[in-house]
Design an enzyme around this catalytic site. Structure first.
Site, mmCIF file in Angstrom:
data_model
loop_
_atom_site.group_PDB
_atom_site.id
_atom_site.type_symbol
_atom_site.label_atom_id
_atom_site.label_comp_id
_atom_site.label_asym_id
_atom_site.label_seq_id
_atom_site.Cartn_x
_atom_site.Cartn_y
_atom_site.Cartn_z
ATOM 1 N N LYS A 109 0.861 -1.185 0.000
ATOM 2 C CA LYS A 109 0.000 0.000 0.000
ATOM 3 C C LYS A 109 0.896 1.233 0.000
ATOM 4 C CE LYS A 109 -3.911 1.780 2.830
ATOM 5 N NZ LYS A 109 -4.735 1.487 4.034
ATOM 6 N N SER A 152 -9.658 1.683 3.262
ATOM 7 C CA SER A 152 -8.805 2.481 2.411
ATOM 8 C C SER A 152 -7.761 1.664 1.648
ATOM 9 C CB SER A 152 -8.090 3.531 3.253
ATOM 10 O OG SER A 152 -7.196 2.902 4.174
ATOM 11 N N SER A 164 -9.854 -0.692 7.355
ATOM 12 C CA SER A 164 -9.277 -0.532 6.016
ATOM 13 C C SER A 164 -8.695 -1.780 5.366
ATOM 14 C CB SER A 164 -8.191 0.551 6.043
ATOM 15 O OG SER A 164 -8.801 1.812 6.165
#
Lengths: 441, 469
Positions: free
Chosen positions: B78, B153, B177
């Protein structure tokens, strides 16, 4: 305000001290930043880079507790760090890791010649970077040096119990003596490792605080502290005499003018949005841990000083020098004990140490005393003086004289010994022998 | 054999048997990414030349009998995980050109284990979001339903793993997330115990709730990678010294759990979501676990507490992005970050902190007590991840409050520090869905063990995405 009423100065001190730990508070960078090339001692943590996290250093926490204990504070069983938010280019994270409502130490006191000064709190935080205003390629620029960022910084806050500039100076000096004595900071104001701020106001009612207070910053010596407070008291007196109330503000000490000068007004407290630092778990201390730390603290300078006077009778002016330096005081204590054991004048020894005639790093107290005795032995070389002593010895020991004259020449040693005793070991033994031989002929 | 379909476990076996090489595997994945990601937006940065070199080096090491647990396995991180020398943007224009000078501990551990970073995945900027829509790098599409959100997210990691671009993508879970894109992308999303995996070098969203892990297609892969990245880190004072288990080795253990079903977590659910979750619970019963209805009386406070606590920490953690030392200045912050900075700043301000931040801190202890009490009765808690199935792009982003509702079932585990996982279950009207399991602190093994029962029965990892070249 009635003129008849006497105005009493009310003064509180806030002192910041950089701890002399090897590394910074929350990372492994070296903490000693004085005279170092800018930004050569930084890492992601003290630069506030994305993702970096602070890990507190145990030694700095222990040292802060030592300071608290030396100032007779209560040590918190539970303490934590908090974030104090404000924007300034030398503060890389946008907040300073400090302590807000649970400081490590609180509720202590210090003694001055004019009474007890309460210590509100002693807490641990991190120092900021430093702004340098310079011309670079002809342009005036502000540069930031982050070598100082994250250096452990202890704040000591007194209650407003101080009532004169002299007393403020005394307490500040005493604080420096204590911190140097326990070895946690060099407290060098020129290097900025000790920074003083005074809050000053005047009141006619000793039981009430004034409605305003003026903070004085930029004080970099004890003498300036005293002068700045004196000047500020005079300035506020003038304002009050006119029937006005001095403004709540921060003033800086202007060394050249010998005056305090307004820097900024503080109408209301800044909003620092304190909240508990989530990156650092709270600290819990057991009674045993605190007691263990207490045992590491050497006797306080004034207690040691009292002993030096009562036990060895050394001069008071020597003490002032000794109390300012923990190493020197410790050295003097040991040397004086040794001097007493070996019949050497303590004042002579103290004088040597105070006047820096001894290299305390390379000479042990024992070696010092031995060499002083050696040196002092050679002191009496004056033949008339020695002859007088030799004659006295011969008078006191007629039998030994008779033995010598009868051929037992070895008995001269007894006479030499007597002369040495008269001279307190200072006589030149060779000369004494020659003088005795001559006299006995 | 389709190389992109391989899980970590399968790849390691085949690499070990020399049936495939890391170069082949990496090449296959890069090709697939190049073909499909322009329409999916799961990556922000795709590495290329260097990846080939690293894969070749991994193959070399394998020849020389070097043994490393992830040797030659391509991974995606990420884009809020710092990677030395590889641009890390957090999907915000503020850090658009930021190249870190150090590796996050998570990245370092995977690199040390021999993994190859093929790229950095998309996210809701700074981790702020549960749909993947708060990004300047193109909103990721759901690999199973174009035009629908991926969840967030960790949107890019969810989409990339589901799209078979890589077998594992890292994620940070601050309020759901990892579990949320797990649920919406039909993959396994893990949120470990707070302090189990180091946060060092992961751009902080909310320091007291950020939990670091990953999304994978299978439980085994998730457990295996956790056993590599977990553990105490001298650079993160909040990591635990508790022993790290070989989580992947206990998936077959005989275990019958008492599973708590909190009634509050089943109120107001979308019917399809509820049906799918209930069916998964039936499977667990069939496998010998027992279901016990429990009550979490303070559940309704979880979201408000989360919103205040997390926004407060966000306002503080984003203060360093002043553009003085790196990055761009504050004017580059976008709406969602600004909203949260303002809520947080307000919650911490004098006169308001007592009403908001401090009240939230007190209520947080009530939520912790709720979970503590529950775990005296049960071994695990089971519930949905989202109250509703994946929605279309822009369906909720006009009204932040509608968007925030997505988080009501996931935020509590972040506030209490408990581990949680999202396990793929039956689709709801052709849209992916997940079952959430929550365990006591440091009992990740239970999540994997029970999650494995669901996975074994439903085998949702076999369901292929629908991608457009």
């Amino acid at each position: 305000m009635k003129k008849s009423k006497k105005l009493i100065p009310t003064i509180g001190l806030e002192t910041h001290v950089e701890l002399s730990t090897k590394s910074k508070m929350f990372c492994g960078c070296p903490a000693d930043h004085f005279g170092v090339k800018p930004n050569s001692q930084t890492c992601p943590v003290c630069l506030g880079l994305p993702g970096a996290l602070p890990v507190p250093q145990k030694k700095a926490v222990v040292w802060t507790i030592m300071i608290g204990l030396s100032l007779n504070c209560k040590i918190a069983r539970r303490s934590k760090f908090d974030r104090k938010h404000y924007f300034y280019p030398d503060l890389p994270k946008g907040y300073q890791i400090s302590q807000y409502d649970e400081p490590l130490c609180s509720g202590g006191y210090m003694l001055t010649s004019q009474g007890r000064i309460r210590i509100t709190r002693v807490h641990l935080e991190e120092d900021t970077g430093k702004l340098l205003h310079q011309k670079v390629n002809g342009r005036r620029m502000t540069l930031v040096d982050f070598n100082r960022s994250g250096v452990p910084l202890v704040e000591v806050v007194t209650e407003p119990d101080i009532h004169s500039a002299a007393q403020a100076k005394e307490i500040a000096q005493k604080l420096r003596d204590i911190l140097r004595h326990i070895g946690v900071s060099d407290c060098d104001m020129e290097k900025g490792s000790m920074r003083l701020e005074a809050n000053v106001s005047l009141t006619s009612d000793p039981h009430k605080l004034a409605k305003y207070k003026v903070e004085i910053k930029n004080i970099n010596s004890f003498r300036f502290l005293e002068r700045a407070i004196e000047d500020e008291i005079a300035r506020q007196e003038n304002v009050l005499k006119k029937g006005q109330i001095p403004k709540q503000e921060t003033r800086g000490w202007d060394e050249k003018q010998g005056k305090t000068r307004s820097q900024r007004y503080k109408e209301s407290a800044a909003d620092y949005r304190y909240f508990p630092e989530p990156d650092i778990p709270p600290m819990i201390f057991s009674k045993q841990e605190v007691e263990k730390i207490r045992k590491r603290i050497p006797e306080m300078p004034d207690i040691v000083a009292g002993k030096l006077i009562s036990e060895y009778g050394i001069k008071k002016q020597y003490l002032q020098v000794l109390m300012g330096e923990a190493d020197l005081l410790e050295y003097a204590k040991d040397s004086l004990a040794e001097a007493r054991n070996r019949n050497l004048d303590p004042d002579l020894v103290a004088g040597m140490i105070v006047n820096r005639k001894v290299d305390i790093k390379s000479t042990s107290p024992k070696e010092l005393i031995s060499s002083l005795i050696e040196k002092s032995k050679a002191v009496i070389g004056d033949e008339t003086e020695l002859l007088a002593l030799a004659k006295r010895a011969m008078q006191e020991l007629p039998k030994v004289v008779a033995d010598y004259k009868a051929g037992k020449t070895a008995s001269i040693a007894v006479l030499i010994g007597k002369v040495m005793k008269f001279s307190g070991g200072k006589a030149d033994a060779g000369k004494v022998r020659r003088l005795l031989e001559k006299a006995l002929r | 054999m389709q190389l992109h379909e391989l899980t970590i476990r399968e790849s390691l076996t085949l690499l070990g048997q020399k049936k495939i090489s890391s170069v082949e595997l990496t090449e296959a994945l890069l090709n697939r990414i190049r073909t499909y990601d322009k329409n999916l937006h799961s990556f922000i940065t795709i590495r290329d030349e260097e990846v080939r070199k690293e894969a070749a080096s991994a193959d070399n090491q394998r020849k020389k009998k070097v043994s490393k647990p992830m040797l030659g396995i391509p991974v995606a991180l990420k884009d809020n995980f710092l990677t030395k020398g590889i641009r890390t943007t957090s999907a915000s224009p503020v850090l658009d050109d930021y190249v870190p000078q150090y590796d996050s501990t998570y990245a370092k551990k995977l690199k040390d284990a021999g993994a190859i970073i093929i790229g950095k995945t998309n996210l809701d900027a700074w981790g702020h979001g549960s749909s993947g829509e708060h990004t300047v790098h193109g909103v990721p599409h759901n690999p199973y339903a174009r035009g629908y959100v991926t969840g967030g997210s960790s949107s890019g990691s969810g989409a990339a793993v589901a799209a078979r671009f890589c077998a594992v993508g890292s994620g940070s879970d601050t309020g759901g997330s990892n579990r949320q894109p797990g649920s919406y992308c039909n993959v396994v999303g893990l949120k470990p115990t707070y302090g189990r995996v180091s946060r060092y070098g992961v751009i902080a969203m909310a320091s007291s709730t950020d939990s670091i892990a990953h999304l994978t297609r299978t439980i085994w892969d998730s457990a295996y990678v956790l056993s590599i990245v977990a553990g105490h880190d001298p650079l993160d004072a909040t990591t635990s010294t508790q022993k790290v288990n070989s989580y992947h080795e206990t998936l077959m253990n005989n275990y019958q759990a008492k599973i708590g079903i909190p009634k509050q977590y089943f109120e107001g659910l979308n019917q399809g979501v509820e049906k799918s979750v209930r069916k998964a619970l039936e499977i667990l019963e069939k496998k010998g676990h027992s279901l016990i209805e429990i009550s979490l009386p303070n559940a309704k406070y979880a979201y408000p507490v989360y919103c205040i606590t997390v926004s407060s920490e966000i306002s503080s953690n984003l203060a360093r992005y002043d553009g003085i030392r790196y990055g761009f200045d504050r004017s580059k912050f976008q709406d969602e970050a600004r909203r949260r900075i303002m809520i947080g700043t307000h919650s911490l301000s004098t006169g308001y902190a007592d009403k908001y931040y401090k009240q939230a801190a007190k209520a947080r202890t009530l939520l912790i007590r709720d979970y503590q009490k529950a775990f005296m009765k049960v071994d695990l808690i089971a519930c949905p991840v989202y109250p509703f199935p994946p929605f279309k792009h822009q369906d909720r982003d006009l009204d932040p409050l509608q968007m925030y509702l997505s988080d009501v079932l996931t935020v509590t585990a972040n506030l209490t520090g408990n581990p949680g996982i999202s396990v793929p279950i039956e689709f709801v009207n052709d849209l992916p869905n997940g079952l959430q399991l929550i365990a006591p602190h440091f009992e990740e093994s239970r999540l994997f063990r029970v999650g494995f029962d669901v996975e074994e029965e439903l085998q949702m990892y076999k369901k292929k995405p629908r991608l457009i070249a």
